[in-house]
Every structure is written in structure tokens, then in C-alpha cells.
Design a protein around this motif. Sequence first.
Motif, PDB file in Angstrom:
ATOM      1  N   PRO A 154      -1.906 -42.277 -23.155  1.00  0.00           N
ATOM      2  CA  PRO A 154      -1.965 -40.732 -23.713  1.00  0.00           C
ATOM      3  C   PRO A 154      -1.975 -39.733 -22.578  1.00  0.00           C
ATOM      4  O   PRO A 154      -1.640 -38.661 -22.826  1.00  0.00           O
ATOM      5  N   GLN A 155      -2.600 -40.174 -21.543  1.00  0.00           N
ATOM      6  CA  GLN A 155      -2.827 -38.979 -20.337  1.00  0.00           C
ATOM      7  C   GLN A 155      -1.435 -38.518 -19.731  1.00  0.00           C
ATOM      8  O   GLN A 155      -1.173 -37.719 -19.377  1.00  0.00           O
ATOM      9  N   MET A 156      -0.419 -39.577 -20.144  1.00  0.00           N
ATOM     10  CA  MET A 156       0.948 -39.339 -19.643  1.00  0.00           C
ATOM     11  C   MET A 156       1.308 -38.123 -20.357  1.00  0.00           C
ATOM     12  O   MET A 156       1.907 -37.136 -19.796  1.00  0.00           O
ATOM     13  N   ALA A 157       1.108 -38.322 -21.680  1.00  0.00           N
ATOM     14  CA  ALA A 157       1.450 -37.244 -22.795  1.00  0.00           C
ATOM     15  C   ALA A 157       0.855 -35.687 -22.429  1.00  0.00           C
ATOM     16  O   ALA A 157       1.348 -34.779 -22.358  1.00  0.00           O
ATOM     17  N   THR A 173       9.956 -35.577 -15.461  1.00  0.00           N
ATOM     18  CA  THR A 173       8.897 -36.457 -15.416  1.00  0.00           C
ATOM     19  C   THR A 173       9.482 -37.990 -15.895  1.00  0.00           C
ATOM     20  O   THR A 173      10.437 -37.999 -16.689  1.00  0.00           O
ATOM     21  N   MET A 174       8.892 -38.809 -15.218  1.00  0.00           N
ATOM     22  CA  MET A 174       9.406 -40.457 -15.363  1.00  0.00           C
ATOM     23  C   MET A 174       8.142 -41.217 -15.472  1.00  0.00           C
ATOM     24  O   MET A 174       7.080 -40.954 -14.737  1.00  0.00           O
ATOM     25  N   ALA A 185       8.329 -42.901 -23.875  1.00  0.00           N
ATOM     26  CA  ALA A 185       8.659 -41.953 -22.984  1.00  0.00           C
ATOM     27  C   ALA A 185       9.396 -40.783 -24.005  1.00  0.00           C
ATOM     28  O   ALA A 185       9.219 -39.463 -23.829  1.00  0.00           O
ATOM     29  N   ASP A 186      10.384 -41.316 -24.843  1.00  0.00           N
ATOM     30  CA  ASP A 186      10.830 -40.558 -25.761  1.00  0.00           C
ATOM     31  C   ASP A 186       9.827 -39.590 -26.661  1.00  0.00           C
ATOM     32  O   ASP A 186      10.152 -38.415 -26.863  1.00  0.00           O
ATOM     33  N   GLU A 187       9.139 -40.331 -27.033  1.00  0.00           N
ATOM     34  CA  GLU A 187       7.835 -39.727 -28.240  1.00  0.00           C
ATOM     35  C   GLU A 187       7.133 -38.835 -27.412  1.00  0.00           C
ATOM     36  O   GLU A 187       6.881 -37.516 -28.073  1.00  0.00           O
ATOM     37  N   ILE A 188       6.761 -38.806 -26.181  1.00  0.00           N
ATOM     38  CA  ILE A 188       5.976 -37.890 -25.322  1.00  0.00           C
ATOM     39  C   ILE A 188       6.881 -36.659 -24.753  1.00  0.00           C
ATOM     40  O   ILE A 188       6.416 -35.728 -24.136  1.00  0.00           O
TER      41      ILE A 188
END
Length: 210
Positions: A154-157, A173-174, A185-188
Amino acid sequence: MADLKGIAEAIIKGDRDTTAAKVDEAIKENIAAEQILNEGLMAGMSVIGERFKKNEVYVPEVLIAARAMKAGMDLLQPLLAAAGVEPVGRVVLGTVKGDLHDIGKNLVRMMLQGGGFEVIDCGIDVSAEKFIESIKESGAKVLAMSALLTTTMPQMAEVVKSIKDAGIADVKTMIGGAPVTQAYADEIGADGYAPDAASAVDTAKELAGS
Ligand code: B1M
């Protein structure tokens, strides 16, 4: 005669001494640093990347090839800088906050460097603020984040959102890491995902437009 193919072969074998000796030879023969980089070092590293993707070689072989690449790069770097050769792109990289795993992230760094990117490695346990500071300082156009824990994904989000909130529009961002998926990746709203370190180079190239 400078042996650029021999440099690539030495990288593939992970032979650090031969790589350094052949790069030195090529420099003394006045071969352009960029040509040594592209046709020697990067050519070798890209073969390793392809073999790694196909599971024909594993983490140790990649690490040894990267070590040979570094020996060659140490000799070439001053010449590349003097010639004003620009990197393919600039990437800020790190393992997200709360996460201390860095083996995969370090492989991604080595493959990106092998692919001609300049990498600003922020290390592990990197907060959104630190990523943003590094993007602003470096002018990087790609941010690459790694996470190995389901609890730190969740930190990525959080970082993707913080970048948007900070009004930074020109950074892609990747994300990657064992528990991370394209669906996540799509979700966030991350711009890219790569399942392994070699594919990370392709994704970074796409995102950097290079
Ligand atoms: Co940790 N750990 N660990 N650990 N650890 C895992 C990840 C775990 C799956 C083990 C398990 O339970 N089976 C589990 C996570 C479970 C989960 O969340 N679902 C786990 C856990 C729970 C923990 C702790 C919480 C344990 C504890 O203390 N109770 C703790 C957390 C610490 C923290 O981070 N806050 C912890 C600690 C550690 C060590 C410090 C002991 C050590 C890390 C050492 C280090 O990294 N310097 C460690 C290790 C080594 C592992 C395992 C064994 C191996 C991870 C690794 O390096 N793999 C791992 C279990 C396993 O995977 N078998 C485990 C090799 C590496 C090359 O692969 O990182 O996946 P990987 O990278 C790949 C791809 O994912 C991709 O490219 C790489 C190469 O192809 N990739 C990207 C990675 N980042 C990318 C970014 C990209 C693109 C691709 O673009 C940006």
C-alpha cells in the motif's frame, strides 16, 4: 584490434579481469567510449537480461555479470562524462517505506545501469517525501519502486498519490517485487509494472520514451 565482441562475451561469462583488460585495450585504441559501452558492455548485459528472463541463468550469474560490467564502467565513466554522453534516461529507485528487502531492487538497479540508465538509488525503507525530494533534485522522469511484503505494497499507492498531490505531472511510476502484479499497478494508477529485473529495463525504456 579492439575486441568489442570479446567485451560482451567477458560480461556474459562474468569475467571481470578480461572485461577490464579489453575495455582498457579499446580505450587505448581510441575507440569512442559510447561505442565501447553500446557494442561491448551493454550488448553483454542485454544477453544476460534475456537469459535471466527465460530462466536460462539465475541471480548469481546476473550479479557476477553486473560486477564485470562495473569494472568496465569504472574505466569508461570519466570518458563518457568528458564526451558529454547522456544516459538513456534517469530513474529514481527504492524499496518502499517499512520494507527492508533490497536484493531484487539491487538487481533492478544493475540491469537498469546495464541498459544505459543513470539510477539514483534511494535504498530501502524510502518514504514518499524522500522519493519526491529525489525526483525534484535529479529531474528523473521515471520512479521505480520495489516491495516484497504484502503489508508494504500500500505504500506504493501512497507514493503514487503523493506525487499527484505534489503536482508532479512529468514523472512516470513503475512498480515490482514478488507480491506485486500488473493488476495491482492498474489498481493504484502506477504507469508500469515489471515481473523481473530484466523486464524492468524494457518498462523503464517505454516510460522514459527512449
Ligand atoms: Co523476508 N519475507 N522478511 N527477509 N524474505 C519474504 C519476502 C517472505 C515471502 C518470506 C516468507 O514468509 N515466505 C515474507 C513476505 C510475506 C508476505 O508479505 N506475503 C517475508 C517476511 C514476512 C519478512 C519479515 C516480516 C520476517 C520477520 O521479521 N518476521 C521481515 C520484514 C523486514 C522488513 O522488510 N521490514 C523479513 C526480513 C528479511 C531479511 C532481512 C531476513 C531478508 C532480506 C535481506 C535483504 O533483502 N537484504 C529477507 C529475505 C532474504 C526474504 C526472502 C527469503 C528472499 C527475498 C529475495 O531477496 N528474493 C523472501 C522469501 C522468498 O522470496 N523466497 C522473503 C530474491 C530476489 C532476487 O527476488 O526480491 O522478488 P525479488 O526480486 C525479483 C522480482 O520480484 C523483481 O525483480 C527481481 C529479480 O527478478 N523485482 C522488481 C523486485 N523489485 C522490482 C522492482 C521493479 C521491477 C521488478 O520495478 C520497480
